[in-house]
Design a protein around this motif. Sequence first.
Motif, PDB file in Angstrom:
ATOM      1  N   THR A 210       0.833  -1.205   0.000  1.00 34.13           N
ATOM      2  CA  THR A 210       0.000   0.000   0.000  1.00 34.13           C
ATOM      3  C   THR A 210       0.863   1.249   0.000  1.00 34.13           C
ATOM      4  N   LYS A 211       2.100   1.108   0.466  1.00 37.47           N
ATOM      5  CA  LYS A 211       3.007   2.252   0.528  1.00 37.47           C
ATOM      6  C   LYS A 211       4.190   2.089  -0.411  1.00 37.47           C
ATOM      7  N   THR A 212       4.282   0.947  -1.100  1.00 44.71           N
ATOM      8  CA  THR A 212       5.422   0.638  -1.965  1.00 44.71           C
ATOM      9  C   THR A 212       6.729   0.773  -1.192  1.00 44.71           C
ATOM     10  N   THR A 213       6.778   0.138  -0.041  1.00 41.01           N
ATOM     11  CA  THR A 213       7.989   0.147   0.769  1.00 41.01           C
ATOM     12  C   THR A 213       8.428  -1.279   1.070  1.00 41.01           C
ATOM     13  N   MET A 214       9.681  -1.413   1.371  1.00 40.04           N
ATOM     14  CA  MET A 214      10.260  -2.707   1.701  1.00 40.04           C
ATOM     15  C   MET A 214      11.236  -2.504   2.855  1.00 40.04           C
ATOM     16  N   ASP A 215      11.226  -3.431   3.793  1.00 40.55           N
ATOM     17  CA  ASP A 215      12.123  -3.354   4.936  1.00 40.55           C
ATOM     18  C   ASP A 215      13.022  -4.580   5.007  1.00 40.55           C
ATOM     19  N   LEU A 216      14.133  -4.426   5.684  1.00 41.28           N
ATOM     20  CA  LEU A 216      15.025  -5.544   5.978  1.00 41.28           C
ATOM     21  C   LEU A 216      15.387  -5.460   7.454  1.00 41.28           C
ATOM     22  N   GLN A 217      14.839  -6.368   8.231  1.00 41.50           N
ATOM     23  CA  GLN A 217      15.171  -6.452   9.652  1.00 41.50           C
ATOM     24  C   GLN A 217      16.399  -7.338   9.799  1.00 41.50           C
ATOM     25  N   MET A 218      17.446  -6.786  10.355  1.00 37.63           N
ATOM     26  CA  MET A 218      18.705  -7.508  10.486  1.00 37.63           C
ATOM     27  C   MET A 218      19.016  -7.704  11.964  1.00 37.63           C
ATOM     28  N   ASN A 219      19.024  -8.948  12.395  1.00 36.86           N
ATOM     29  CA  ASN A 219      19.304  -9.292  13.784  1.00 36.86           C
ATOM     30  C   ASN A 219      20.605 -10.073  13.885  1.00 36.86           C
ATOM     31  N   ASN A 220      21.156 -10.101  15.099  1.00 34.55           N
ATOM     32  CA  ASN A 220      22.394 -10.850  15.350  1.00 34.55           C
ATOM     33  C   ASN A 220      23.454 -10.517  14.293  1.00 34.55           C
ATOM     34  N   LEU A 221      23.666  -9.240  14.103  1.00 32.13           N
ATOM     35  CA  LEU A 221      24.594  -8.805  13.076  1.00 32.13           C
ATOM     36  C   LEU A 221      26.022  -9.224  13.384  1.00 32.13           C
ATOM     37  N   LYS A 222      26.764  -9.506  12.327  1.00 31.55           N
ATOM     38  CA  LYS A 222      28.151  -9.941  12.439  1.00 31.55           C
ATOM     39  C   LYS A 222      29.055  -8.961  11.688  1.00 31.55           C
ATOM     40  N   PRO A 223      30.318  -8.895  12.051  1.00 33.87           N
ATOM     41  CA  PRO A 223      31.230  -7.984  11.337  1.00 33.87           C
ATOM     42  C   PRO A 223      31.252  -8.233   9.838  1.00 33.87           C
ATOM     43  N   GLU A 224      31.063  -9.463   9.427  1.00 29.16           N
ATOM     44  CA  GLU A 224      31.081  -9.768   7.985  1.00 29.16           C
ATOM     45  C   GLU A 224      29.842  -9.264   7.260  1.00 29.16           C
ATOM     46  N   ASP A 225      28.867  -8.742   7.995  1.00 22.53           N
ATOM     47  CA  ASP A 225      27.699  -8.110   7.370  1.00 22.53           C
ATOM     48  C   ASP A 225      27.996  -6.666   6.967  1.00 22.53           C
ATOM     49  N   THR A 226      29.137  -6.161   7.359  1.00 23.65           N
ATOM     50  CA  THR A 226      29.509  -4.789   7.007  1.00 23.65           C
ATOM     51  C   THR A 226      29.593  -4.624   5.500  1.00 23.65           C
ATOM     52  N   ALA A 227      28.861  -3.652   4.975  1.00 30.25           N
ATOM     53  CA  ALA A 227      28.820  -3.399   3.533  1.00 30.25           C
ATOM     54  C   ALA A 227      27.907  -2.213   3.276  1.00 30.25           C
ATOM     55  N   VAL A 228      27.876  -1.768   2.028  1.00 27.69           N
ATOM     56  CA  VAL A 228      26.848  -0.840   1.579  1.00 27.69           C
ATOM     57  C   VAL A 228      25.672  -1.686   1.097  1.00 27.69           C
ATOM     58  N   TYR A 229      24.508  -1.404   1.618  1.00 32.78           N
ATOM     59  CA  TYR A 229      23.309  -2.154   1.267  1.00 32.78           C
ATOM     60  C   TYR A 229      22.477  -1.348   0.271  1.00 32.78           C
ATOM     61  N   TYR A 230      22.040  -2.038  -0.781  1.00 28.57           N
ATOM     62  CA  TYR A 230      21.244  -1.419  -1.835  1.00 28.57           C
ATOM     63  C   TYR A 230      19.880  -2.095  -1.920  1.00 28.57           C
ATOM     64  N   CYS A 231      18.837  -1.295  -2.094  1.00 26.96           N
ATOM     65  CA  CYS A 231      17.548  -1.881  -2.407  1.00 26.96           C
ATOM     66  C   CYS A 231      17.339  -1.792  -3.914  1.00 26.96           C
ATOM     67  N   ALA A 232      16.561  -2.716  -4.435  1.00 26.21           N
ATOM     68  CA  ALA A 232      16.357  -2.811  -5.873  1.00 26.21           C
ATOM     69  C   ALA A 232      14.950  -3.300  -6.175  1.00 26.21           C
ATOM     70  N   ALA A 233      14.484  -2.979  -7.357  1.00 25.98           N
ATOM     71  CA  ALA A 233      13.161  -3.420  -7.800  1.00 25.98           C
ATOM     72  C   ALA A 233      13.237  -3.860  -9.255  1.00 25.98           C
ATOM     73  N   SER A 234      12.421  -4.842  -9.567  1.00 23.03           N
ATOM     74  CA  SER A 234      12.358  -5.319 -10.946  1.00 23.03           C
ATOM     75  C   SER A 234      11.390  -4.469 -11.753  1.00 23.03           C
ATOM     76  N   HIS A 235      11.678  -4.345 -13.021  1.00 18.81           N
ATOM     77  CA  HIS A 235      10.785  -3.641 -13.937  1.00 18.81           C
ATOM     78  C   HIS A 235       9.539  -4.478 -14.230  1.00 18.81           C
ATOM     79  N   TYR A 236       9.676  -5.787 -14.041  1.00 16.16           N
ATOM     80  CA  TYR A 236       8.612  -6.692 -14.426  1.00 16.16           C
ATOM     81  C   TYR A 236       7.813  -7.163 -13.212  1.00 16.16           C
ATOM     82  N   GLY A 237       6.603  -7.584 -13.477  1.00 19.56           N
ATOM     83  CA  GLY A 237       5.714  -7.980 -12.399  1.00 19.56           C
ATOM     84  C   GLY A 237       5.780  -9.441 -12.033  1.00 19.56           C
ATOM     85  N   TYR A 238       6.879 -10.102 -12.379  1.00 18.66           N
ATOM     86  CA  TYR A 238       7.011 -11.518 -12.051  1.00 18.66           C
ATOM     87  C   TYR A 238       8.405 -11.783 -11.524  1.00 18.66           C
ATOM     88  N   TYR A 239       8.487 -12.799 -10.660  1.00 22.84           N
ATOM     89  CA  TYR A 239       9.770 -13.187 -10.071  1.00 22.84           C
ATOM     90  C   TYR A 239      10.610 -13.934 -11.099  1.00 22.84           C
TER      91      TYR A 239
END
Length: 124
Positions: A74-103
């Motif tokens: 309804t809001k065209t939003t997406m979340d990522l809940q990240m728990n128990n984070l580890k040092p190897e999770d360090t990075a730049v995180y990007y969100c992305a969307a497909s142009h098409y309506g199918y997986y």
Amino acid sequence: VQLQASGGGLVQAGGSLRLSCAASAQRLSRNPMGWFRQDPGKEREFVAVITGSGRSTFYADSVKGRFTVSRDNTKTTMDLQMNNLKPEDTAVYYCAASHYGYYSGTAAREFHYWGQGTQVTVSS
């Protein structure tokens, strides 16, 4: 179409962060969306993908059981809940969307619209 990612920051190992992504176009509300991350000098890697309906989710083995992707069409939003984070999770995180309506998979090439990235740093 613009994607705006937010929520990154610095956290200690074992802590949690929640990333959010907002899409400017309502027509993406039923398209697959995903999170990817990239370290300097490395290729962008898949983290999590959610289908347009939100009924199916896919995770990289390295984050399975710790990260949860969700969306609000309804809001065209997406979340990522990240728990128990580890040092190897360090990075730049990007969100992305497909142009098409199918997986069509979790590869970065299947996604056509990208946010600007948000830094996640996990200290040991």
